[in-house]
Write an enzyme that holds these catalytic residues in place. Structure first.
Site, short mmCIF file in Angstrom:
data_model
loop_
_atom_site.label_atom_id
_atom_site.label_comp_id
_atom_site.label_asym_id
_atom_site.label_seq_id
_atom_site.Cartn_x
_atom_site.Cartn_y
_atom_site.Cartn_z
N HIS A 64 0.82 -1.22 0.00
CA HIS A 64 0.00 0.00 0.00
C HIS A 64 0.85 1.26 0.00
CE1 HIS A 64 0.24 0.79 4.46
NE2 HIS A 64 0.33 -0.52 4.53
N ASP A 66 -0.44 4.39 0.98
CA ASP A 66 -0.84 5.37 2.00
C ASP A 66 -0.19 5.09 3.35
OD1 ASP A 66 -2.51 3.03 2.15
OD2 ASP A 66 -3.84 4.12 3.52
N ASP A 93 5.89 1.09 7.49
CA ASP A 93 4.50 0.76 7.14
C ASP A 93 3.96 1.73 6.10
OD1 ASP A 93 1.99 -0.38 7.14
OD2 ASP A 93 1.39 0.47 9.06
N GLU A 118 -5.27 1.58 2.36
CA GLU A 118 -5.21 0.42 3.25
C GLU A 118 -5.41 0.81 4.71
OE1 GLU A 118 -3.39 -2.54 5.98
OE2 GLU A 118 -2.80 -0.46 5.65
N GLU A 119 -4.93 1.98 5.08
CA GLU A 119 -4.99 2.38 6.49
C GLU A 119 -6.39 2.78 6.95
OE1 GLU A 119 -2.71 1.91 8.50
OE2 GLU A 119 -0.76 1.99 7.50
N GLU A 143 3.78 -6.01 3.86
CA GLU A 143 3.67 -5.45 5.20
C GLU A 143 4.93 -5.82 5.97
OE1 GLU A 143 1.52 -3.50 6.62
OE2 GLU A 143 -0.22 -3.57 5.28
N HIS A 320 3.33 3.06 12.63
CA HIS A 320 2.58 4.21 13.14
C HIS A 320 3.29 4.93 14.29
CE1 HIS A 320 -1.40 2.06 11.74
NE2 HIS A 320 -0.46 2.06 10.81
#
Length: 346
Positions: A64, A66, A93, A118-119, A143, A320
């Site tokens: 992903h 984003d 991530d 995705e988030e 991931e 994150h």
């Protein structure tokens, strides 16, 4: 034209330098398109902003674009062990995985998709499974797992919005108002799934993620709105979890608006075997992981009956996080593992 080690590293740093919070992925996606075009790949942005570069469907490499919000100054620093480390939002991530997948795709001729959203709601991966004409033979979802690990399982998610309304009464009266009704419902849900004797991956965990409560606009009611998420392990479905949560509902309503089923893959699939062999070939001891969160792997596994794993460089503890960072030697090893895996599957 194959991508060099320097070009692979340049791509990663550029992707991390370009902010791409969910909903604002276009600039980052265009940088990815330019990289793929430079290396002779057919590529385009689809209707929702995914980067599509179809080729040999013996394996689809996907990750992903984003990230979650967060401003971490982007820089490369040398750590105490002498490694160059890339700091920045998304380095782990999952732009490390994204750049590694794109590099492996141009080196091997594997199919590639960079997805958006995705988030938040997995709209990119959902669009791929709805619109892709051919189903790939295998999928590697990007991931962070560490260069020597790969994930076989993720819990699913059930997300909902509770809404309660009650008539306004004096606060001295004993009857519940809508705020108390919401709290009572949530306590019942938590109690129903409370079993700390079971490993986290194997149990339903409950988390409120937003709450608003107070007087209604007309001044005659009390209103409560609660956003909730329940993580769904293999062995459950979102329907069975919803039924239990609904059985706790005495007042108010719940709109269940987000459902992603759990996934648990066999360690004996061709993809899992290819990863074990590729990691061992580089001196690693393969680690097979089960993750307590939810990813686009769930979406692909639910739609396509093909072997799938998640893989990518980086320590997921930095997902994150305010100190998100990725050692560049690990990124390089992950690229080599992905090239080896793709060659084996193709």
């Amino acid at each position: 034209m194959s991508a060099s080690t320097a070009q692979a590293r340049e791509l990663l740093v550029d992707l991390v330098r370009i902010p791409s919070v969910s909903g604002e992925e276009t600039r980052c996606a265009r940088r990815l398109v330019a990289f793929l075009e430079r290396h002779g790949r057919e590529v385009w942005l689809d209707e929702v902003g995914n980067v599509r570069a179809p080729a040999d469907d013996g394996v689809l490499l996907t990750s992903h674009i984003d990230t979650v919000p967060g401003d971490i100054p982007v820089r490369v620093e040398t750590d105490d062990t002498g490694r160059d480390v890339l700091w920045g939002r998304g380095s782990v991530d999952a732009k490390g995985s994204l750049a590694a997948m794109a590099t492996a795709a141009v080196r091997t001729g594997a199919s590639f998709v960079g997805v958006v959203g995705e988030e938040v709601d997995s709209r990119g991966s959902r669009h791929v499974v709805e619109t892709r004409e051919a189903v790939p033979s295998a999928v590697v979802n990007g991931e962070p797992s560490g260069w020597d690990g790969f994930a076989l399982g993720y819990r699913g998610i059930l997300g909902g919005t509770y809404l309660g309304v009650s008539e306004l009464e004096h606060s001295s009266r004993p009857e519940n108002n809508a705020i108390q009704d919401a709290m009572d419902w949530w306590r019942c849900v938590e109690t129903a799934f409370d079993d700390e004797s079971v490993a986290v991956f194997e149990r339903v965990t409950c988390k409120p993620v937003g709450f608003e409560g107070g007087f209604g606009e007309n001044g005659l009611t009390v209103e409560a709105t609660m956003e909730v998420q329940l993580r769904v392990p293999p062995g459950y479905t979102t329907d069975t979890v919803r039924e239990t949560a609904d059985s706790c509902l005495q007042k108010g309503t719940v709109n269940w608006h987000d459902r992603v089923e759990p996934v648990m893959e066999s360690p004996r699939t061709p993809v899992a075997r290819a990863f074990r062999a590729a990691i061992r070939a580089r001196g690693g001891d393969p680690r097979m992981l089960r993750k307590t969160g939810t990813s686009d792997m769930n979406v692909f596994a639910d739609a396509w009956d093909v072997p799938i794993v998640s893989y990518g460089p980086g320590n997921s503890e930095f997902d994150h996080a305010p100190d998100e960072r990725l050692p560049l030697p690990e990124y390089g090893r992950a690229v080599n593992v992905l090239v080896d895996v793709s060659d084996r599957l193709l």
